[in-house]
Design a protein around this motif. Structure first.
Motif, short mmCIF file in Angstrom:
data_model
loop_
_atom_site.label_atom_id
_atom_site.label_comp_id
_atom_site.label_asym_id
_atom_site.label_seq_id
_atom_site.Cartn_x
_atom_site.Cartn_y
_atom_site.Cartn_z
N HIS A 149 36.66 -0.04 -0.88
CA HIS A 149 35.90 -1.24 -0.50
C HIS A 149 36.78 -2.18 0.31
CE1 HIS A 149 38.10 -2.59 -4.05
NE2 HIS A 149 37.98 -3.81 -3.58
N ASP A 151 37.51 -6.32 0.45
CA ASP A 151 37.27 -7.50 -0.41
C ASP A 151 36.32 -8.50 0.24
OD1 ASP A 151 38.86 -6.51 -2.44
OD2 ASP A 151 40.66 -7.57 -1.76
N HIS A 244 40.53 -0.35 0.58
CA HIS A 244 41.45 0.09 -0.47
C HIS A 244 40.67 0.67 -1.63
CE1 HIS A 244 40.58 -4.17 -1.19
NE2 HIS A 244 40.82 -3.98 -2.47
N HIS A 261 42.44 -13.71 -5.69
CA HIS A 261 41.85 -13.70 -4.35
C HIS A 261 41.70 -15.13 -3.88
CE1 HIS A 261 40.78 -9.56 -5.52
NE2 HIS A 261 40.96 -9.33 -4.23
FE FE2 Z 1 39.67 -5.12 -3.92
#
Ligand code: FE2
Length: 291
Positions: A149, A151, A244, A261
């Motif tokens: 995916h 982010d 990743h 994040h």
């Molecule tokens: Fe991720």
């Protein structure tokens, strides 16, 4: 903080690996605190959330509401056919999320450090807000795969700004489910958005769906990715567009990791993002001085 080579790597590859970013004692303290949170956590009626449609809605509610709480999420494989745990609770949790960096003093001290704020500055992330944190257990034997995916699909700003800071709390290897990344993949387009779409008519939380932006397939693991085998204490910085993945952990050792994040405060954060903080718990900048 980051060397010219490291900055070039981040720009060219979409990620950079910084070994010895955190000392072992701090990794140990975070690991110990995570285990304490799990020990203290009482799942109650939510214990078997993964088995029926109704329970999936309950699970979705918890997921969406975890933006402003500390919640322990089970591994789906943790349960037997009767909804009971196959193994002790501390070996059954997938992750803790998503606001422990603002609600727990140990996580707060680990997250809001001048060193991390400096890394964010070095890579050009302006006014970074610590949007979300996860403590990921990747349990021995049952630690699940995290599909390939980007982010920015899940934490979206306009313009794009999400950046992942991934800390190895334990050694990560191909055997216990280390990160894999697609070098240069951050220069490809964003494939999907994950959006809230309004309330469930049956009465649960908001529903969510994926919206396709670019049908180009993501790299297929593992062949089109490279493994990031790193010792405990390593920081990996990930561009929000970088594809990743991490594999299942079928080994007999855990692979604990902590992620934060961040987004830029000056970017627009649409209200259809799944993660919405309550007004009582506003986001804080990464250069906040921890208590
Ligand atoms: Fe991720």
């Amino acid at each position: 903080m980051l060397t010219d080579d490291q900055l070039r790597c981040f720009r060219d590859q979409g990620f950079v690996v910084v070994e010895d970013f955190v000392d072992r004692a701090n990794c140990g303290a975070l690991r110990e605190r995570a285990l304490e949170l799990v020990q203290a956590w009482e799942p109650g009626e939510h214990q078997s959330v993964f088995t029926t449609d109704t329970q999936e809605r309950t699970s979705n509610t918890e997921f969406l509401e975890s933006a402003s709480t500390i919640w322990c999420f089970f591994e789906p494989d943790a349960f037997d056919d009767h909804g009971g745990l196959r193994q002790p609770k501390e070996l059954s949790i997938n992750k803790i999320g998503h606001a422990q960096h603002d609600l727990d003093a140990v996580f707060e001290r680990f997250t809001y450090t001048p060193a991390l704020a400096e890394v964010a500055h070095d890579i050009g992330l302006r006014d970074p807000l610590a949007l979300q944190s996860m403590y990921i257990f990747k349990q021995p034997g049952i630690g699940g795969e995290v599909g390939c995916h980007q982010d920015a699909t899940f934490l979206h700003t306009e313009p794009l700004s999400v950046t992942g800071f991934w800390f190895a709390i334990e050694d990560a290897t191909v055997h216990n489910g280390c990160l894999w990344a697609a070098p240069g993949g951050h220069r490809t387009g964003l494939r999907e958005l994950f959006k809230r779409t309004g309330a469930d008519p049956v009465g649960g939380a908001d529903l969510t769906r994926f919206e396709t932006l670019d049908p180009t397939p993501l790299p297929i693991p593992p062949d089109q990715l490279v493994p990031l085998e790193v010792p405990a204490g390593t920081l990996v910085v990930l561009d929000g567009l970088l594809p990743h993945w991490s594999d299942v952990n079928r080994s007999d050792t855990s692979r604990h990791a902590y992620t934060v994040h961040c987004i830029s405060e000056s970017a627009h954060y649409p209200d259809w993002n799944w993660l919405q903080r309550t007004p009582e718990l506003p986001l804080r900048r990464l250069d906040t001085v921890a208590a």
